[in-house]
Design a protein around this motif. Structure first.
Motif, PDB file in Angstrom:
ATOM      1  N   MET A   1      48.299  62.308  39.924  1.00  0.00           N
ATOM      2  CA  MET A   1      48.641  62.890  38.646  1.00  0.00           C
ATOM      3  C   MET A   1      48.246  61.941  37.533  1.00  0.00           C
ATOM      4  O   MET A   1      49.099  61.395  36.861  1.00  0.00           O
ATOM      5  N   PRO A   2      46.984  61.717  37.383  1.00  0.00           N
ATOM      6  CA  PRO A   2      46.568  60.735  36.379  1.00  0.00           C
ATOM      7  C   PRO A   2      46.778  61.209  34.946  1.00  0.00           C
ATOM      8  O   PRO A   2      46.808  62.403  34.672  1.00  0.00           O
ATOM      9  N   ALA A  73      50.533  53.971  41.696  1.00  0.00           N
ATOM     10  CA  ALA A  73      50.024  52.873  42.525  1.00  0.00           C
ATOM     11  C   ALA A  73      49.424  53.399  43.823  1.00  0.00           C
ATOM     12  O   ALA A  73      50.007  54.245  44.494  1.00  0.00           O
ATOM     13  N   GLY A  74      48.221  52.917  44.143  1.00  0.00           N
ATOM     14  CA  GLY A  74      47.568  53.252  45.389  1.00  0.00           C
ATOM     15  C   GLY A  74      46.861  54.591  45.424  1.00  0.00           C
ATOM     16  O   GLY A  74      46.365  55.002  46.470  1.00  0.00           O
ATOM     17  N   ALA A  75      46.793  55.286  44.306  1.00  0.00           N
ATOM     18  CA  ALA A  75      46.166  56.619  44.294  1.00  0.00           C
ATOM     19  C   ALA A  75      44.664  56.562  44.531  1.00  0.00           C
ATOM     20  O   ALA A  75      44.085  57.507  45.051  1.00  0.00           O
ATOM     21  N   ALA A 112      50.251  52.440  37.567  1.00  0.00           N
ATOM     22  CA  ALA A 112      51.642  52.260  37.163  1.00  0.00           C
ATOM     23  C   ALA A 112      52.354  51.470  38.257  1.00  0.00           C
ATOM     24  O   ALA A 112      52.082  51.656  39.442  1.00  0.00           O
ATOM     25  N   VAL A 113      53.232  50.611  37.856  1.00  0.00           N
ATOM     26  CA  VAL A 113      54.007  49.850  38.845  1.00  0.00           C
ATOM     27  C   VAL A 113      54.911  50.809  39.608  1.00  0.00           C
ATOM     28  O   VAL A 113      55.268  51.877  39.096  1.00  0.00           O
ATOM     29  N   ASP A 127      57.027  57.300  46.570  1.00  0.00           N
ATOM     30  CA  ASP A 127      57.689  58.116  47.590  1.00  0.00           C
ATOM     31  C   ASP A 127      58.331  59.358  46.985  1.00  0.00           C
ATOM     32  O   ASP A 127      58.306  60.436  47.583  1.00  0.00           O
ATOM     33  N   GLN A 128      58.911  59.226  45.802  1.00  0.00           N
ATOM     34  CA  GLN A 128      59.524  60.383  45.150  1.00  0.00           C
ATOM     35  C   GLN A 128      58.460  61.399  44.728  1.00  0.00           C
ATOM     36  O   GLN A 128      58.667  62.608  44.850  1.00  0.00           O
ATOM     37  N   ILE A 129      57.322  60.919  44.249  1.00  0.00           N
ATOM     38  CA  ILE A 129      56.237  61.826  43.866  1.00  0.00           C
ATOM     39  C   ILE A 129      55.719  62.570  45.099  1.00  0.00           C
ATOM     40  O   ILE A 129      55.533  63.792  45.070  1.00  0.00           O
TER      41      ILE A 129
END
Length: 144
Positions: A1-2, A73-75, A112-113, A127-129
């Protein structure tokens, strides 16, 4: 979701709305996220027009574009980073009608952190996303 921000001198792009759609669509496709409303509604680009003279390099040149892509992060693995920079640069140059702009477009990739992605009024972790996406896929599959 950039979230994508494009900064250029006013008048660089004839159709800023289409540019925003094209950039958001490209990054969503490169990320390879599911094609669900959550990602359609929360992947966006913002075109910022700068007044003449508000942008310059050391030599005083003003015909540059900066594209900043913020992801969770990590996307983006390395191949996706390369694809984002390449494709967004090409989209920007085409939208400006200036093939040479590909040499004057800066693309910055920022993550994002963990916990730093604000969505729906809450600072989301990765994890929530992922959990929200899975829940939406489940609802869509069930026809709800």
């Amino acid at each position: 979701m950039p979230m994508i921000d494009i900064y250029a001198t006013a008048g660089t792009f004839a159709d800023k709305h289409q540019l925003a759609i094209d950039l958001a669509t490209a990054v969503k496709a490169i990320e390879e996220v599911p094609d669900i409303p959550m990602f359609h509604k929360n992947t966006a680009a913002f075109v910022h027009d700068l007044p003449e003279g508000d942008l310059s390099n050391v030599d005083g040149d003003t015909n540059y574009v900066r594209v900043q892509v913020l992801t969770n992060a990590g996307a983006l693995d390395r191949d996706k980073q390369i694809a984002v920079v390449s494709q967004l640069t090409a989209i920007v140059a085409e939208a400006a009608g200036d093939p040479g702009l590909s040499e004057r477009t800066w693309v910055l990739l920022t993550e994002a952190v963990p916990g730093g992605w604000g969505l729906w009024g809450h600072a989301q972790t990765n994890d929530q996303i992922v959990g929200a996406a899975r829940a939406e896929i489940g609802r869509l599959s069930a026809g709800n």
